[in-house]
Design an enzyme around this catalytic site. Structure first.
Site, short mmCIF file in Angstrom:
data_model
loop_
_atom_site.label_atom_id
_atom_site.label_comp_id
_atom_site.label_asym_id
_atom_site.label_seq_id
_atom_site.Cartn_x
_atom_site.Cartn_y
_atom_site.Cartn_z
N GLY A 79 6.41 -7.27 14.70
CA GLY A 79 5.69 -6.18 15.58
C GLY A 79 4.55 -6.88 16.30
O GLY A 79 4.20 -6.23 17.35
N ASN A 160 0.47 4.02 11.08
CA ASN A 160 0.66 3.43 10.00
C ASN A 160 -0.02 3.84 8.71
O ASN A 160 0.30 3.82 7.62
CB ASN A 160 0.58 1.72 10.02
N GLY A 209 10.85 -5.99 11.71
CA GLY A 209 12.07 -6.04 10.76
C GLY A 209 11.52 -5.76 9.33
O GLY A 209 12.01 -5.00 8.48
N CYS A 333 -10.44 -5.54 3.61
CA CYS A 333 -11.49 -6.24 3.01
C CYS A 333 -11.61 -7.28 4.21
O CYS A 333 -10.96 -8.14 4.44
CB CYS A 333 -11.18 -7.04 1.76
C1 LIG Z 1 3.23 -3.48 10.37
C2 LIG Z 1 2.82 -2.99 11.85
C3 LIG Z 1 2.68 -3.93 12.87
C4 LIG Z 1 2.82 -5.43 12.80
O1 LIG Z 1 4.15 -5.79 12.68
P1 LIG Z 1 4.31 -7.45 11.83
O2 LIG Z 1 5.94 -7.44 11.92
O3 LIG Z 1 3.93 -7.22 10.36
O4 LIG Z 1 3.69 -8.23 12.73
C5 LIG Z 1 2.18 -3.23 14.07
N1 LIG Z 1 2.25 -1.98 14.41
C6 LIG Z 1 2.41 -1.10 13.06
C7 LIG Z 1 2.28 0.20 13.38
C8 LIG Z 1 2.72 -1.78 11.87
O5 LIG Z 1 2.66 -0.96 11.06
#
Ligand SMILES: *Cc1c(COP(=O)(O)O)cnc(C)c1O
Length: 395
Positions: A79, A160, A209, A333
């Site tokens: 992501g 998130n 993923g 943190c």
């Molecule tokens: C986890 C997350 C990401 C990052 O994705 P990764 O695959 O861990 O790099 C980006 N945006 C949101 C909203 C997420 O929850």
């Protein structure tokens, strides 16, 4: 006396917004490409073609899951990379047309916010739209933020931390009508709600993923046909010459399987997950001086974000961990000190309240016994920690 067996020590993973367990199907889809089918997808002989076919199959599955075409899927390392490629790529495209302005929101993931901040240092202008106390961004607020030289709007589909779902189709329509590119980080939304990139007027969309039962380190960027994103990682001609580097065939195969499964499972899983979340909330809603962060409407089914007066979220997390419960807190943190979450601050919580928050994220692997156990231990732990806090007296 009858002992309540359900309250005996158990392991409960309730941090599915942080990461998820790999599914059996995703795991099995990956295995052949780690061992016997190890060919490079760029090689022309049979072994290489097997890998190439695995990429194609995964691309078809990913495209179908979100209503895209195969050529619109770009595999990434996750992501974060998808967000970076989308935002920087659009900025460079916009710059060529003399556009330097980006609109985003105060509750975006750091992959989006920090990409925007980095561009700001390079001369781009960024407007950060505020959210209301429920955690929502209106299409109207986006409309007000747009300028003649706006090149991109980037608003996440679902948050998130607090799980709030934004009016993406409406924002997409507004952007399309205004000739502005629209990117959405849908990492938390995919597999929890139906997404159709065409119906929702989405130009670019990030998926990860490991939030949908694939391994960590793989994801994709949907990029609508016609948007010629500049190449940001240089080298070979992989991914239609957009992202160089030998493809992670095994993880991509797992990703394809996982996104297909996740999207096919929405109808069945979503009501169940919501019933778990609502049961948990019912069981603890009478705890004094506790609030839910973010609206209970238009919220991801498994998300519950709570804040407690007189509690340090971090102590609560560690105590729950000793009872086998994995949840996370509203603080990160950062360099040794506890920094309150920017999302909780954005919906109006003060530092203390934000630091007294926990995020519980359930999925279809959780059971009613799991949530009963969480409710029991959460209540017990909050009471115990408050007794230890000389400054806490419930007003
Ligand atoms: C986890 C997350 C990401 C990052 O994705 P990764 O695959 O861990 O790099 C980006 N945006 C949101 C909203 C997420 O929850």
């Amino acid at each position: 006396m009858v002992r309540d067996k359900s309250m005996e020590m158990r392991f409960v993973y309730a941090d599915n917004a942080a990461t998820t367990r790999i599914s059996d199907a995703a795991f099995n889809a990956m295995l052949p490409y780690l061992k016997e089918k190890f060919g490079n997808a760029s090689s022309v002989y049979g072994l290489g073609r097997e890998s190439k076919n695995a990429l194609l199959l995964a691309r078809e599955k990913a495209a179908k899951a979100i209503g895209a075409n195969v050529h619109e899927i770009l595999f990434t390392s996750g992501g974060t990379e998808a967000d970076n490629l989308a935002i920087r790529g659009c900025a460079l495209l916009g710059e060529k047309l003399g556009k330097k302005h980006i609109v985003t929101s105060a509750i975006e993931h750091s992959a989006v916010l920090d990409s925007c901040r980095a561009l700001e240092k390079e001369g781009f202008e960024v407007t950060v739209v505020h959210v209301n106390p429920e955690g929502f961004i209106s299409a109207d607020a986006i409309c007000k933020a747009i300028k003649p030289d706006t090149l991109l709007v980037s608003i996440m589909t679902a948050n998130n931390e607090i799980g709030t779902i934004q009016p993406i189709a409406e924002i997409g329509k507004l952007c399309r009508e205004s000739g502005i590119l629209f990117h959405t980080d849908a990492v938390q939304a995919v597999g929890n709600m139906k997404i159709d990139v065409k119906e929702m007027n989405i130009d670019l969309m990030s998926v990860s993923g490991h939030k949908i039962h694939a391994p960590k380190g793989v994801g994709c960027l949907y990029c609508r046909k016609g948007i010629e994103l500049p190449k940001l990682i240089h080298g070979g001609h992989q991914e239609r010459n957009k992202r160089a580097g030998t493809e992670n065939v095994a993880f991509i195969a797992a990703f394809g399987q996982a996104i297909e499964e996740a999207v096919l499972g929405i109808e069945k899983n979503s009501p169940y997950i919501k019933s778990l979340r609502d049961r948990l909330y019912d069981k603890i809603s009478d705890i004094p001086d506790m609030n839910v962060n973010g609206s209970m409407e238009n919220r991801l089914p498994g998300n519950l974000n709570l804040s407690f007066g007189g509690i340090e979220g971090e102590s609560l997390i560690l105590s729950l961990d000793m009872h086998g419960i994995c949840v996370s807190s509203g603080a990160a943190c950062a360099s040794g000190s506890l920094e309150a979450s920017h999302v909780l601050r954005a919906i109006g919580l003060d530092d203390e309240r934000a630091r007294g928050s926990v995020r519980i994220t359930l999925n279809e692997e959780n059971s009613f016994d799991d949530v009963d156990y969480i409710a029991f231990k959460l209540r017990e732990t909050v009471e115990r920690l408050r007794k230890l806090n000389p400054n806490w007296n419930f007003r």
